[in-house]
Design a protein around this motif. Structure first.
Motif, PDB file in Angstrom:
ATOM      1  N   ALA A  28      -0.830 -52.775 -45.524  1.00 42.20           N
ATOM      2  CA  ALA A  28       0.176 -53.784 -45.187  1.00 42.20           C
ATOM      3  C   ALA A  28       1.474 -53.460 -45.914  1.00 42.20           C
ATOM      4  N   GLY A  29       2.577 -53.476 -45.182  1.00 42.79           N
ATOM      5  CA  GLY A  29       3.867 -53.198 -45.787  1.00 42.79           C
ATOM      6  C   GLY A  29       4.721 -54.442 -45.935  1.00 42.79           C
ATOM      7  N   THR A  30       5.818 -54.292 -46.670  1.00 37.82           N
ATOM      8  CA  THR A  30       6.756 -55.384 -46.940  1.00 37.82           C
ATOM      9  C   THR A  30       6.038 -56.578 -47.578  1.00 37.82           C
ATOM     10  N   VAL A  31       5.127 -56.282 -48.486  1.00 41.24           N
ATOM     11  CA  VAL A  31       4.386 -57.343 -49.185  1.00 41.24           C
ATOM     12  C   VAL A  31       5.206 -57.733 -50.415  1.00 41.24           C
ATOM     13  N   MET A  75       2.555 -40.393 -44.231  1.00 43.70           N
ATOM     14  CA  MET A  75       2.082 -41.742 -43.931  1.00 43.70           C
ATOM     15  C   MET A  75       2.915 -42.283 -42.776  1.00 43.70           C
ATOM     16  N   ALA A  76       2.284 -43.021 -41.894  1.00 45.06           N
ATOM     17  CA  ALA A  76       2.990 -43.623 -40.759  1.00 45.06           C
ATOM     18  C   ALA A  76       3.299 -45.084 -41.040  1.00 45.06           C
ATOM     19  N   ILE A  77       4.530 -45.500 -40.723  1.00 45.50           N
ATOM     20  CA  ILE A  77       4.931 -46.902 -40.845  1.00 45.50           C
ATOM     21  C   ILE A  77       5.286 -47.403 -39.449  1.00 45.50           C
ATOM     22  N   VAL A 136       1.391 -51.126 -41.668  1.00 46.37           N
ATOM     23  CA  VAL A 136       1.987 -52.085 -40.729  1.00 46.37           C
ATOM     24  C   VAL A 136       2.593 -53.212 -41.554  1.00 46.37           C
ATOM     25  N   PRO A 137       3.919 -53.361 -41.554  1.00 46.46           N
ATOM     26  CA  PRO A 137       4.558 -54.429 -42.322  1.00 46.46           C
ATOM     27  C   PRO A 137       4.111 -55.810 -41.842  1.00 46.46           C
ATOM     28  N   VAL A 138       4.075 -56.764 -42.786  1.00 46.22           N
ATOM     29  CA  VAL A 138       3.584 -58.116 -42.474  1.00 46.22           C
ATOM     30  C   VAL A 138       4.647 -59.167 -42.793  1.00 46.22           C
ATOM     31  N   GLN A 139       5.853 -58.938 -42.292  1.00 50.61           N
ATOM     32  CA  GLN A 139       6.961 -59.821 -42.628  1.00 50.61           C
ATOM     33  C   GLN A 139       6.880 -61.188 -41.956  1.00 50.61           C
ATOM     34  N   ASP A 140       6.032 -61.343 -40.944  1.00 51.12           N
ATOM     35  CA  ASP A 140       5.867 -62.650 -40.306  1.00 51.12           C
ATOM     36  C   ASP A 140       4.444 -62.760 -39.756  1.00 51.12           C
ATOM     37  N   LYS A 141       4.123 -63.930 -39.209  1.00 50.09           N
ATOM     38  CA  LYS A 141       2.755 -64.172 -38.743  1.00 50.09           C
ATOM     39  C   LYS A 141       2.363 -63.236 -37.612  1.00 50.09           C
TER      40      LYS A 141
END
Length: 208
Positions: free
Chosen positions: A79-82, A24-26, A52-57
């Motif tokens: 979505a990562g970092t949820v 898996m690709a991050i 793809v992490p979603v830590q900010d807008k």
């Protein structure tokens, strides 16, 4: 503890999402164009799952762009970092196909599955694994994998032979094969996709 059941939501399972590809690709913290470029590179290599992490807008906007690119090719994007309701809302708004977290939060897990998104929580101990399984979560993310080490995966085979783990954190083309051999079902790579020298090694790994 109430369980979550992806089957009741019609959500795809991680068995389907990871079918035929142990990588898996991050893609974290890059501009939209660069993220889409590397995502396409991952797909061309045969990596179907991209996170793809979603830590900010701004990260939410990047995710939405990658989701759009994936929709054109029939590729799922997660979505990562949820780690909160706000981040889950961001993932849903962007059109994510699944969610990933660094740890286990039962409320986030339940809310994600209720929204139709299978959830991949981070675990690092047998207690974490049991808690996640009690929630009905099937696939688990071993994090940080490079700190846990390959022996962690071998040790977990004994009490949890049925649990598929995704090795995340410090993974690249140089050590991925060792973690897969130790029992990880999938390895998650990030910066390796930016290194041209690693691309043929990842392609070789995917060919097996």
């Amino acid at each position: 503890m109430a369980s979550v059941n992806p089957a009741t939501t019609g959500a795809p399972t991680f068995y389907e999402l990871f079918a035929g590809a142990p990588v898996m690709a991050i893609l974290r913290g890059m501009p939209v164009d660069k993220t889409v470029e590397l995502t396409v590179r991952a797909w061309e290599l045969g990596i179907r799952c991209v996170e793809v992490p979603v830590q900010d807008k701004e990260a939410g906007r990047v995710l939405a762009a990658v989701v759009a690119a994936g929709a054109e090719r029939g590729m799922p994007v997660g979505a990562g970092t949820v780690t909160s309701a706000e981040r889950l809302d961001r993932a849903v708004a962007a059109g994510a196909a699944f969610t990933v977290a660094p740890g286990l939060d039962p409320d986030v897990a339940r809310a994600s599955v209720a929204a139709g998104l299978p959830h991949l929580p981070g675990v690092a101990t047998p207690t974490d694994v049991q808690a996640a399984r009690a929630l009905g979560l099937t696939w688990l993310k071993a994090f940080p994998a490079s700190v846990l080490g390959v022996e962690w995966f071998r040790a977990m085979r004994g009490p949890f032979p049925e649990v598929p783990f995704v090795a995340t954190g410090g993974m690249d083309a140089g050590n991925a094969a060792a973690y897969l051999a130790a029992g990880a079902r999938v390895v998650a790579v990030g910066s390796a996709l930016e290194d041209p020298a690693q691309l043929p090694l990842l392609a070789e790994l995917l060919a097996h």
